[in-house]
Design a protein around this motif. Structure first.
Motif, PDB file in Angstrom:
ATOM      1  N   THR A 546      29.345  30.146 -42.493  1.00  0.00           N
ATOM      2  CA  THR A 546      28.326  29.002 -42.311  1.00  0.00           C
ATOM      3  C   THR A 546      28.934  28.323 -40.744  1.00  0.00           C
ATOM      4  O   THR A 546      29.910  28.605 -40.317  1.00  0.00           O
ATOM      5  N   ILE A 547      28.121  28.230 -39.983  1.00  0.00           N
ATOM      6  CA  ILE A 547      29.020  27.296 -39.184  1.00  0.00           C
ATOM      7  C   ILE A 547      29.297  25.911 -39.422  1.00  0.00           C
ATOM      8  O   ILE A 547      31.146  25.479 -38.936  1.00  0.00           O
ATOM      9  N   THR A 548      29.121  25.686 -40.774  1.00  0.00           N
ATOM     10  CA  THR A 548      30.000  24.320 -40.620  1.00  0.00           C
ATOM     11  C   THR A 548      31.073  25.053 -41.267  1.00  0.00           C
ATOM     12  O   THR A 548      31.950  23.997 -41.746  1.00  0.00           O
ATOM     13  N   ASP A 549      31.517  25.922 -41.618  1.00  0.00           N
ATOM     14  CA  ASP A 549      32.572  26.824 -42.560  1.00  0.00           C
ATOM     15  C   ASP A 549      33.283  26.529 -41.334  1.00  0.00           C
ATOM     16  O   ASP A 549      34.852  26.540 -41.138  1.00  0.00           O
ATOM     17  N   ILE A 550      33.094  27.084 -40.136  1.00  0.00           N
ATOM     18  CA  ILE A 550      33.905  27.915 -39.356  1.00  0.00           C
ATOM     19  C   ILE A 550      34.528  26.182 -38.663  1.00  0.00           C
ATOM     20  O   ILE A 550      35.879  26.450 -38.198  1.00  0.00           O
TER      21      ILE A 550
END
Length: 711
Positions: A546-550
């Protein structure tokens, strides 16, 4: 290698290193309750030398528990520093201290050892070093000067580092993840879900690897490049929506709360092949009256560690060693019941929050060994496992255990007597002045229960970012456009926690340099030349990201490069015997690393998740058997989300954070392995003939023992 800290063929201990103290016995998290978090840990170096017979020891008169080691009774001892008769333990510590300083790959603030110090004290100042303002220029110069051979070698080192990380994650991931879920929420996660999360953890490791490869000029594949560009471009577009004053005020508060020093006590230990006679009285007592304790400790190892008793002349103190029962203490700690572990946790929490004084504190004060001894005696004297069998309320149990501990400890302090757990003739309070005992007595008298049950950590971040409905919509469109998966916490035009998290972490990386992200992304994405990483492999790495992971991976990677480049530079480019040996025996070291650090890593993660602001909301929802969980979106407003979505997002964030912690742990472990191997080489030079013929000597010894057994 040498005779003292030799690489061993053991499947469980490829280097003779042991994690001791609260990290070793699984009670490290107690110190996290304190107002100022400090990282402290004890490392025990287990000497290859072994004292085989009590006749090799001479007990120090008027100093029970202290011995001298006779040098001439065993040829394996003769290469150690000595005065002709006794082994010089103080000189042994000083020699190893010099080796540690000469082989550091981290930044030491200070280090010391002395005749009356049981350990070698190391204090690191690189937990949160300042940002290197010249880092991009240094990396550009490094790339330009990098030969093909050095790039290939660096690529191999990076690949091996992350291969080790994958092996470590895969080793116990499913069991630990499942157990943490059970402990936190009483939820059994399916094997399918655990496999999926383990796969995600491996993909996050792959993304870290790709980013580190970019430092040496290996291009980031297009799929990940597009995701990074989308995220950073969005940040740069709305960077003006940040309230600088509020952010800096809050960040300063957080930094003050988590400002940490990393203190390491290195204990040099020589193993005894026997239990010393001064402690056998306790063994006999346990065998007759406490058989359960006896079965646990009878095969434990006793060590001697160099330390002056202060009961003799200082000139004689260099040759004195103190008996250490840390192995038996650890065995007992790990085998305790739930209520006994709760007692230990309460006792340590009280110590770190109220009794412990800073290292620089000049006055006499009660140390943690008194607390440990009190807990040992209470676990032996009271049937804590059955005392609370019918009580369900954990707060009630903790309250009662707190009162019992405080009363027991104060009684000992008032009398000025607390027998050593293994050698009853020793009074562990005799070393303290009456003023120090009285101060501890008064402090315990004023303990409030809330001080033991609650942490002071505040999870809430004030509104440093003005978020408009247009920002939220664009952020959501960005996810739908560039990511296979979107975050589940989302209310159109109202709520998206990943947005605030992104700006918070990127602002920390920015460190008041408004041009940082433009310059940094230009370096990472535009200046690479080698495209040896395939696009196909990259697609697999980002399918469940997800964008949070990136955002989390990119910000943690950036922080490490900004603040710890000298250590990274060594890790990536320098080759040494320790690194080569670890690479050649990766799976053995993975098992060893897991065994050595598993308990405190597990406990620390569990403690951190318990403090997570969403944990209590999930727990209350589960206990009420509700289908929706109310999550605060500001200081005054909450929103309801399906409980399965809340739990899924909870675990998603957890996975990314844990991977980052594991990578840090591996780097720290390598720094220890390096000076262990340097110590090996030092003692090999001290005694090259014995080192060369040691395998043959041991073979003859085995044959001789076998013949004796046959007779």
């Amino acid at each position: 290698m040498g005779l003292l800290f030799t690489k061993t063929r053991s499947k469980d201990r490829p280097v003779r290193l042991h994690l001791a103290g609260s990290m070793g016995d699984g009670q490290f998290t107690a110190r996290l309750i304190a107002d100022n978090i400090e990282v402290e840990y004890d490392i025990m170096y287990l000497s290859k030398v072994e004292i085989k017979n009590e006749s090799h020891l001479e007990y120090v008169p008027d100093a029970t528990g202290f011995v001298r080691i006779l040098r001439n009774r065993d040829r394996d001892l003769r290469h150690l520093p000595h005065n002709g008769t006794f082994i010089n333990g103080c000189q042994l510590k000083e020699d190893i201290h010099s080796i540690i300083k000469a082989n550091q790959v981290r930044s030491l603030e200070t280090s010391s050892t002395s005749i009356d110090q049981a350990s070698i004290f190391l204090q690191y100042n690189d937990l949160w070093p300042p940002v290197d303002r010249e880092i991009i220029r240094k990396l550009q110069t490094m790339r330009q000067e990098l030969t093909n051979e050095r790039r290939r070698n660096a690529q191999r080192n990076i690949e091996q580092y992350f291969l080790f990380a994958k092996s470590l994650i895969n080793f116990q991931f499913k069991d630990d993840f499942g157990n943490i879920s059970k402990r936190l929420f009483n939820i059994n996660l399916s094997n399918e879900y655990l496999d999926k999360q383990r796969e995600k953890a491996n993909h996050i490791i792959e993304i870290y690897q790709i980013l580190y490869m970019s430092l040496i000029g290996i291009s980031i594949p297009s799929e990940l490049t597009n995701k990074i560009r989308l995220l950073v471009n969005f940040y740069n577009k709305y960077r003006h929506m940040v309230n600088e004053d509020i952010f800096q005020q809050r960040y300063s508060q957080v930094r003050q709360r988590i400002t940490m020093t990393e203190d390491c006590d290195v204990v040099v230990a020589l193993k005894l092949s026997f239990w010393p006679s001064v402690a056998r009285k306790r063994l006999r007592y346990w065998k007759q009256y406490k058989p359960i304790i006896y079965r646990k400790v009878r095969k434990s190892t006793v060590y001697v560690i160099p330390k002056w008793s202060k009961m003799t002349a200082e000139d004689d103190g260099s040759y004195e060693f103190r008996l250490s029962f840390s192995n038996a203490e650890e065995i007992l700690a790990k085998s305790r019941s739930k209520s006994e572990k709760m007692l230990n946790d309460i006792a340590r929490t009280i110590y770190y929050k109220h009794l412990r004084k800073p290292v620089t504190f000049s006055h006499d004060c009660v140390h943690s060994y008194f607390i440990k001894t009190v807990v040992l005696w209470m676990c032996e004297e009271f049937d804590l496992q059955n005392n609370y069998r019918d009580i369900i309320d954990e707060k009630q149990i903790r309250a009662d255990l707190t009162n019992r501990f405080v009363n027991y400890a104060r009684e000992n302090l008032d009398k000025g007597e607390c027998p050593h757990y293994f050698i009853n003739e020793i009074n562990v309070l005799s070393m303290y002045t009456s003023e120090a005992r009285k101060e501890a007595f008064t402090t315990l008298e004023n303990i409030e229960l809330t001080d033991v049950l609650q942490s002071n950590f505040d999870n809430w971040r004030p509104e440093f970012l003005t978020i408009t409905p247009e920002m939220l919509s664009e952020f959501r469109e960005l996810q739908e456009k560039g990511f296979f998966r979107q975050t589940s916490f989302f209310v159109p035009k109202r709520f998206e926690p990943a947005l605030q998290s992104t700006f918070w972490n990127f602002l920390i990386n920015e460190d008041r340099n408004r041009n940082w992200w433009k310059e940094w992304i230009n370096f990472l994405l535009n200046n690479s030349t080698d495209r040896s990483v395939t696009e196909e492999n990259q697609e697999n790495a980002t399918t469940d990201i997800t964008i949070t992971d990136i955002e989390l991976v990119l910000s943690q990677f950036t922080e490490t490069v900004q603040r710890r480049w000298p250590f990274l530079n060594h890790l990536i480019f320098e080759d040494d015997p320790a690194k080569e040996y670890i690479i050649s025996r990766r799976e053995v070291f993975v098992r060893f690393a897991s065994r050595m650090s598993h308990q405190w890593v597990y406990d620390t993660i569990l403690h951190t998740l318990k403090q997570n602001h969403n944990t209590k909301h999930i727990l209350s929802t589960i206990e009420a058997n509700k289908s929706e969980c109310s999550i605060p979106i500001s200081e005054t407003e909450t929103l309801a989300f399906p409980i399965n979505i809340v739990i899924h997002e909870f675990w998603d964030d957890f996975i990314t954070d844990v991977v980052g912690d594991i990578l840090t742990l591996i780097g720290a472990g390598y720094s220890f392995a390096k000076f262990i191997f340097a110590t090996d080489e030092h003692y090999q030079r001290q005694n090259p003939i014995s080192a060369r013929f040691l395998p043959l000597i041991r073979a003859f010894s085995l044959i001789r023992n076998a013949l004796r057994l046959k007779k």
